[in-house]
Design a protein around this motif. Structure first.
Motif, short mmCIF file in Angstrom:
data_model
loop_
_atom_site.label_atom_id
_atom_site.label_comp_id
_atom_site.label_asym_id
_atom_site.label_seq_id
_atom_site.Cartn_x
_atom_site.Cartn_y
_atom_site.Cartn_z
N ALA A 124 4.88 -4.15 -7.85
CA ALA A 124 3.51 -3.91 -8.58
C ALA A 124 2.44 -4.12 -7.56
CB ALA A 124 3.22 -4.87 -9.82
N TRP A 125 2.60 -4.94 -6.66
CA TRP A 125 1.39 -5.18 -5.59
C TRP A 125 1.24 -3.97 -4.85
CZ3 TRP A 125 1.63 -5.43 -0.23
CH2 TRP A 125 3.12 -5.52 0.31
N LEU A 126 2.24 -2.96 -4.65
CA LEU A 126 1.88 -1.72 -3.96
C LEU A 126 0.83 -0.93 -4.59
CD1 LEU A 126 5.53 -0.99 -3.09
CD2 LEU A 126 3.86 -1.79 -1.65
N ALA A 127 0.61 -1.25 -5.80
CA ALA A 127 -0.22 -0.03 -6.68
C ALA A 127 -1.63 -1.24 -6.88
CB ALA A 127 0.23 0.08 -7.97
N ARG A 128 -2.19 -2.04 -5.97
CA ARG A 128 -3.01 -2.90 -6.28
C ARG A 128 -4.20 -2.04 -6.14
NH1 ARG A 128 -0.57 -3.24 -1.53
NH2 ARG A 128 -1.78 -2.76 0.48
N ALA A 168 15.90 -10.03 -3.29
CA ALA A 168 15.28 -9.74 -4.83
C ALA A 168 13.86 -8.93 -4.58
CB ALA A 168 14.95 -11.14 -5.41
N GLY A 169 13.26 -8.80 -3.67
CA GLY A 169 12.05 -8.03 -3.28
C GLY A 169 11.76 -8.40 -2.07
N PHE A 170 10.27 -8.28 -1.79
CA PHE A 170 9.66 -8.27 -0.40
C PHE A 170 9.69 -9.63 0.08
CE2 PHE A 170 8.16 -4.21 -2.21
CZ PHE A 170 8.17 -3.32 -1.32
N THR A 171 9.44 -9.83 1.31
CA THR A 171 9.44 -11.16 1.85
C THR A 171 7.89 -11.71 1.83
OG1 THR A 171 11.18 -10.83 3.13
CG2 THR A 171 9.88 -12.44 3.86
N PRO A 172 7.72 -12.76 1.14
CA PRO A 172 6.28 -13.33 1.07
C PRO A 172 5.97 -13.44 2.78
CG PRO A 172 7.68 -14.59 -0.33
CD PRO A 172 8.55 -13.85 0.25
N GLY A 173 4.38 -13.43 2.62
CA GLY A 173 3.71 -13.63 3.99
C GLY A 173 2.62 -12.71 4.32
N LEU A 174 2.18 -12.39 5.67
CA LEU A 174 1.24 -11.71 6.11
C LEU A 174 1.77 -10.37 6.26
CD1 LEU A 174 -1.89 -11.65 6.60
CD2 LEU A 174 -1.47 -12.27 8.97
N TRP A 175 1.13 -9.49 5.67
CA TRP A 175 1.60 -7.94 5.68
C TRP A 175 0.43 -7.06 6.36
CZ3 TRP A 175 6.06 -5.15 3.83
CH2 TRP A 175 7.01 -6.06 3.41
N GLN A 176 0.95 -6.16 7.33
CA GLN A 176 -0.08 -5.17 7.68
C GLN A 176 0.31 -4.12 7.04
OE1 GLN A 176 0.42 -3.11 11.73
NE2 GLN A 176 -1.51 -3.80 12.11
N VAL A 177 -0.95 -3.41 6.33
CA VAL A 177 -0.64 -2.09 5.47
C VAL A 177 -1.38 -1.09 6.12
CG1 VAL A 177 0.08 -3.56 3.74
CG2 VAL A 177 -2.31 -3.17 3.69
N THR A 178 -0.99 0.04 5.96
CA THR A 178 -1.98 1.29 6.09
C THR A 178 -1.74 2.28 5.20
OG1 THR A 178 -1.69 0.98 8.28
CG2 THR A 178 -2.47 2.99 7.87
N VAL A 220 -2.62 -8.16 4.11
CA VAL A 220 -2.52 -8.56 2.88
C VAL A 220 -1.61 -9.88 2.86
CG1 VAL A 220 -1.79 -8.09 0.48
CG2 VAL A 220 -2.77 -6.17 1.65
N CYS A 221 -2.24 -10.89 2.12
CA CYS A 221 -1.16 -11.95 2.28
C CYS A 221 -0.53 -12.10 0.86
CB CYS A 221 -2.07 -13.37 2.24
SG CYS A 221 -0.99 -14.72 2.38
N LEU A 222 0.68 -11.87 0.92
CA LEU A 222 1.71 -11.45 -0.08
C LEU A 222 2.22 -12.80 -0.63
CD1 LEU A 222 2.89 -9.12 -1.98
CD2 LEU A 222 4.96 -9.19 -0.20
N SER A 223 2.02 -13.29 -1.85
CA SER A 223 2.60 -14.57 -2.53
C SER A 223 4.01 -14.23 -2.96
CB SER A 223 1.73 -14.97 -3.47
OG SER A 223 2.00 -13.90 -4.73
N ALA A 256 3.47 -15.34 8.83
CA ALA A 256 3.05 -16.07 7.75
C ALA A 256 1.60 -15.83 7.27
CB ALA A 256 3.30 -17.66 8.20
N CYS A 257 1.24 -16.25 6.22
CA CYS A 257 -0.12 -16.27 5.82
C CYS A 257 -0.97 -17.28 6.55
CB CYS A 257 -0.32 -16.49 4.39
SG CYS A 257 0.23 -14.96 3.24
N PRO A 258 -2.00 -16.89 6.99
CA PRO A 258 -3.07 -18.00 7.46
C PRO A 258 -3.08 -19.17 6.37
CG PRO A 258 -4.23 -15.83 7.41
CD PRO A 258 -2.74 -15.72 6.79
N VAL A 259 -3.12 -20.31 6.94
CA VAL A 259 -3.63 -21.73 6.17
C VAL A 259 -5.14 -21.78 5.72
CG1 VAL A 259 -3.25 -24.02 5.93
CG2 VAL A 259 -1.59 -22.59 7.29
#
Length: 147
Positions: A65-69, A17-27, A54-57, A144-147
């Protein structure tokens, strides 16, 4: 007959349905800059493209929409399409001065549930002519996103 009815529902449920939530490395990397259709020799910023995180919820993962953050204040997405591995986002931004047209932004490219490779294009009318920028954005899920 039940299988014929259930199969499309099962395939739809299995489709991402979309992107997998978690920690993403973005450039993000700048490409070209133009003013009035003429290429500018130097970009107004020269910092190297360095990866960020970026921690993606789960809520943000459901659409692009988060790509245009990083759009500035006064910018709004007007179209958002994530279909079959393709992304097409479009938006407008407030004019730089009264009487000027709104600026535009477009983000296009390919995506999977755990990565993306995109190109962005902006056009912003100014008192000196239309300023344009291009560049690339990429990302990959790294855990995974850091706790």
């Amino acid at each position: 007959m039940r299988l014929l009815i259930a199969l499309p529902l099962l395939l739809a449920a299995a489709s991402p349905a979309g992107f997998t939530p978690g920690l993403w490395q973005v450039t993000s990397a700048p490409g070209t800059a133009t003013l009035g259709g003429r290429s500018l020799g130097d970009l107004p910023y020269d910092a190297p493209a360095t990866p960020g995180e970026v921690c993606l919820s789960a809520a943000d993962a459901a659409n692009g929409a988060w790509l245009a953050r990083d759009l500035g204040p006064g910018c709004t997405l007007t179209s958002r399409k994530l279909v079959k591995g393709r992304i097409d986002l479009a938006g407008t931004c407030a004019p730089q001065a009264p009487g000027l047209a709104r600026g535009t932004v477009r983000i296009t490219g390919r995506w999977t549930t755990t990565s993306y490779d995109l190109r962005f294009t902006t056009r912003n009318p100014s008192e000196n002519g239309v300023m344009g920028f291009t560049g690339t954005m990429s990302g990959k899920r790294i855990g995974a996103c850091p706790v």
